[in-house]
Design an enzyme around this catalytic site. Structure first.
Site, PDB file in Angstrom:
ATOM      1  N   HIS A   1     -11.924   0.739 -11.684  1.00 37.98           N
ATOM      2  CA  HIS A   1     -11.618   2.610 -11.424  1.00 37.98           C
ATOM      3  C   HIS A   1     -12.901   3.183 -11.423  1.00 37.98           C
ATOM      4  CE1 HIS A   1      -7.621   1.374 -12.885  1.00 37.98           C
ATOM      5  NE2 HIS A   1      -8.445   0.829 -13.970  1.00 37.98           N
TER       6      HIS A   1
ATOM      7  N   CYS B   1      -6.341  -2.569 -10.484  1.00 39.52           N
ATOM      8  CA  CYS B   1      -5.822  -2.915 -12.100  1.00 39.52           C
ATOM      9  C   CYS B   1      -4.513  -3.162 -11.932  1.00 39.52           C
ATOM     10  CB  CYS B   1      -6.352  -1.583 -12.334  1.00 39.52           C
ATOM     11  SG  CYS B   1      -6.520  -1.721 -14.408  1.00 39.52           S
TER      12      CYS B   1
END
Ligand code: GLN
Length: 244
Positions: free
Chosen positions: A193, A92
Site C-alpha cells: 500500500h 493486497c
C-alpha cells in the site's frame, strides 16, 4: 482516440487501505500529459464496465474479499475486459482474490479466486506488517525500487503461469521466499500500500504504458523524487525480515 478508462472496483469493500489513491495517481499522470481519460468508481450491485483500459482493486478485510470475489464472479465483466486487453492492477486483498484460491477466517476456509493470476494464498506463520522495499526489473531491463507498506496475514505462492513482479530487499512480500507480487499477461498483483503508485511513479507509468500501448515521456516532479528518496532511506534504516 477514446479516453483511457480507469475503473476502480468496489471501494466499499476494498477501500480501507487508501489504495484508491492508485486511481487518482493514474488519472493525474494522464492529466499532466494532456491524455484524455475518465475515472469510474464501481460499487457492488453496479456492473463493472467491460471496456476499461485499467482495472484497479485494493486492499480489504477477509470477509470483504469474499463478497468482492462473489460479486465479480457473477458480474463477469472484469473477465470480459481482461479478454479484451485491459490491464489489471490489484493490491493486497485485491491481489489475493485474483488468484486461484485464498483462505479466510479462523477456520482457513478455502475460497475460489478469480483465476486471473496463477497464485494461491494461505494464512502465513505471522502477519506481515511494515515497510517493504523491493527491486522491480522494468521491461527495458533496468531496476527500479518499489517502496510501500505491507499488512497481510495471507502468504502467497506463485504457480507456473505467474512470474514475480519484484524481489524483496526489505520486508516479507509474497511469503518470505524473496519474491513480491505476480505478473501474468496484463494482470499485476502486489502487496504494498502507500498508495504504491503514488510512491512509485515508474510503476504507475508502466501500468499506463501497458494500457496505452506506448511509452510515455517522463514527468519531472522533484518533490516526488525527494519524498521517494526519504522513504527508501527510511525503510533501509529500519530493515525487517521474516522472523524479525
Ligand atoms: N485480508 C487479507 C490478509 O490479511 C488482505 C489484507 C489487506 O488487503 N491488507 O491477508
Amino acid at each position: 482516440m477514446s479516453p483511457v478508462r480507469i475503473v476502480l472496483i468496489y471501494q466499499s469493500l476494498l477501500g480501507i487501505y487508501g489504495d484508491r489513491g492508485n486511481a487518482m495517481v493514474l488519472a493525474k499522470r494522464l492529466e499532466w500529459r494532456g491524455i484524455d481519460h475518465e475515472l469510474i468508481v464501481v460499487e457492488p450491485g453496479e456492473p463493472v464496465p467491460p471496456d476499461a483500459g485499467v482495472y484497479l482493486l485494493g486492499g480489504g478485510e477477509d470477509m470483504a474479499q469474499i463478497s468482492a470475489v462473489r460479486a465479480l464472479t457473477s458480474d463477469t465483466n472484469l473477465f470480459r475486459g481482461m479478454d479484451a486487453g485491459a490491464v489489471l492492477f490489484a493490491v493486497c486483498a485485491g491481489y489475493q482474490i485474483c488468484g486461484q484460491t485464498f483462505t479466510v477466517g479462523d477456520h482457513d476456509e478455502v475460497i475460489d479466486g478469480l483465476g486471473l493470476l496463477d497464485v494461491t494464498t494461505r494464512r502465513g506463520p505471522q502477519r506481515a506488517v511494515g515497510e517493504i522495499l523491493t527491486r522491480w526489473t522494468r521491461p527495458d531491463g533496468s531496476v527500479s525500487l518499489i517502496t510501500g507498506f505491507e499488512n497481510h496475514g495471507g502468504f502467497t505462492t506463485l504457480g507456473a503461469d505467474a512470474a514475480p513482479l519484484a524481489q524483496v530487499e526489505v520486508g516479507i512480500g509474497n511469503s518470505g521466499d524473496g519474491t513480491e507480487g505476480a505478473v501474468q499477461g496484463r494482470a499485476i498483483g502486489t502487496y504494498p500500500h502507500g498508495p504504491v503508485l503514488a510512491r512509485n511513479p515508474d510503476l504507475a507509468d508502466h501500468v499506463l504504458s501497458l494500457a496505452l500501448g506506448r511509452d510515455l515521456e517522463p514527468l519531472d516532479l522533484p518533490e516526488v523524487d525527494r519524498l521517494r528518496a526519504d522513504r527508501i532511506a527510511h525503510v533501509r534504516a529500519g530493515r525487517r525480515r521474516v522472523g524479525a
